[in-house]
Design a protein around this motif. Structure first.
Motif, mmCIF file in Angstrom:
data_model
loop_
_atom_site.group_PDB
_atom_site.id
_atom_site.type_symbol
_atom_site.label_atom_id
_atom_site.label_comp_id
_atom_site.label_asym_id
_atom_site.label_seq_id
_atom_site.Cartn_x
_atom_site.Cartn_y
_atom_site.Cartn_z
ATOM 1 N N ILE A 84 8.087 -11.009 -28.185
ATOM 2 C CA ILE A 84 8.736 -10.645 -26.926
ATOM 3 C C ILE A 84 9.464 -9.316 -27.094
ATOM 4 C CG2 ILE A 84 10.455 -11.343 -25.194
ATOM 5 C CD1 ILE A 84 8.042 -13.168 -25.270
ATOM 6 N N PHE A 98 3.761 -4.215 -23.241
ATOM 7 C CA PHE A 98 3.265 -5.401 -22.530
ATOM 8 C C PHE A 98 1.897 -5.113 -21.917
ATOM 9 C CE2 PHE A 98 2.915 -7.976 -18.623
ATOM 10 C CZ PHE A 98 2.930 -9.238 -19.197
ATOM 11 N N LYS A 152 -0.813 -5.256 -24.396
ATOM 12 C CA LYS A 152 -0.905 -6.550 -25.075
ATOM 13 C C LYS A 152 -0.342 -6.511 -26.504
ATOM 14 C CE LYS A 152 -4.906 -8.055 -22.364
ATOM 15 N NZ LYS A 152 -6.270 -8.615 -22.391
ATOM 16 N N ASP A 210 3.912 -10.243 -25.869
ATOM 17 C CA ASP A 210 3.478 -11.280 -24.924
ATOM 18 C C ASP A 210 4.355 -11.354 -23.684
ATOM 19 O OD1 ASP A 210 1.387 -12.181 -26.648
ATOM 20 O OD2 ASP A 210 2.903 -13.199 -27.859
ATOM 21 N N GLY A 211 5.476 -10.650 -23.700
ATOM 22 C CA GLY A 211 6.377 -10.694 -22.547
ATOM 23 C C GLY A 211 7.621 -9.875 -22.819
ATOM 24 N N GLU A 212 8.588 -9.983 -21.908
ATOM 25 C CA GLU A 212 9.850 -9.260 -22.063
ATOM 26 C C GLU A 212 11.018 -10.210 -21.849
ATOM 27 O OE1 GLU A 212 9.883 -4.862 -21.348
ATOM 28 O OE2 GLU A 212 8.937 -5.546 -19.494
ATOM 29 N N TYR A 250 3.825 -3.414 -14.185
ATOM 30 C CA TYR A 250 2.952 -4.231 -15.033
ATOM 31 C C TYR A 250 1.497 -4.059 -14.604
ATOM 32 C CZ TYR A 250 7.062 -6.702 -16.898
ATOM 33 O OH TYR A 250 8.237 -7.020 -17.515
ATOM 34 N N PHE A 297 0.897 -11.585 -14.995
ATOM 35 C CA PHE A 297 2.120 -12.066 -15.631
ATOM 36 C C PHE A 297 2.652 -13.279 -14.870
ATOM 37 C CE2 PHE A 297 3.318 -9.014 -12.383
ATOM 38 C CZ PHE A 297 4.324 -9.675 -11.702
ATOM 39 N N SER A 341 3.036 -13.019 -20.284
ATOM 40 C CA SER A 341 1.646 -12.912 -19.855
ATOM 41 C C SER A 341 1.250 -14.218 -19.171
ATOM 42 C CB SER A 341 0.758 -12.664 -21.071
ATOM 43 O OG SER A 341 -0.608 -12.802 -20.728
#
Length: 231
Positions: A35, A76, A79, A82-84, A95, A99, A207
């Motif tokens: 993350i 992100f 890839k 996987d996220g924030e 983005y 998501f 994601s």
């Protein structure tokens, strides 16, 4: 008879192997691995610790990577994460991959303009903002004609350092962050609240292939409110 038994055992072995592979992969398919969080954001530090505890409760151990604001979104999109940890919804338009966001916000932020109490400094020095923090960029874009000077920074740490040194006369930040910095003695000049911009919710983002995990994460957040201490 032997041939039939051999075929039967082979089929059973393949099925069991397939089930084992699915089970072996399920933690990875359920749990995000990496993350991103905004580098130099003082509020992100306690938020990260809370996030790690919630993830661990759900059986997931993750790595949280500090990244400059704009680079977090870039990572992100590519890839690489996987996220924030958290973002305002206005970041969603940046983005480029599908998501999911938490069903409920982690907490609400009060965004504001802060200035040096010395008018000679606040009136003559630039307003500081951080590239990649979407509400900063949006505020500057919407008020560009009203501002005489602006100064762009790559991280909040550098912006706060510039304020302490009198290089900038004002800056954009959240009430929670300024409170935290003041308590920790990291702001040698106590800023004065000039203008409250807005109060908006921060959400966790992943994601879309982690939608099952996000649903469970959201249930924990909604039931226990672990991030409420940051409001």
């Amino acid at each position: 008879m032997f041939m039939h038994m051999h075929i039967f055992l082979t089929v059973v072995f393949v099925v069991l192997l397939g089930n084992f592979s699915v089970n072996a992969q399920s933690p990875n398919s359920y749990c995000p691995q990496k993350i991103g969080m905004i580098q130099g954001d003082p509020l992100a530090v306690p938020a990260k610790e809370i996030l790690l505890k919630v993830y661990k409760k759900l059986g997931c151990n993750i790595k949280v990577v500090p990244l400059p604001g704009a680079r977090g979104i870039l990572h992100f999109n590519k890839k690489l994460v996987d996220g924030e940890l958290y973002r305002l919804p206005l970041a969603e338009k940046a983005y480029e991959r599908t998501f999911v966001r938490s069903l409920v916000p982690l907490f609400k932020l009060t965004n504001a303009v802060w200035e040096n109490p010395d008018y000679n400094i606040s009136s003559k020095k630039p307003l500081g903002y951080v590239r990649g923090i979407k509400w900063h960029e949006e505020y500057v874009q919407n008020h560009f004609l009203d501002m005489q000077k602006i100064a762009q920074f790559n991280s909040e740490d550098k912006m706060y350092e510039a304020f302490n040194r009198g290089i900038i006369g004002a800056f954009l930040s959240e009430k929670q962050t300024v409170k935290l910095l003041s308590e920790d003695g990291r702001l040698t000049v106590s800023p004065r609240l000039k203008l409250t911009v807005e109060s908006k919710p921060l959400y966790h983002y992943l994601s879309s292939n982690y939608s099952t995990f996000m649903a469970d994460f959201s249930k924990v957040i909604e039931a226990e409110h672990p991030f409420s201490i940051l409001e």
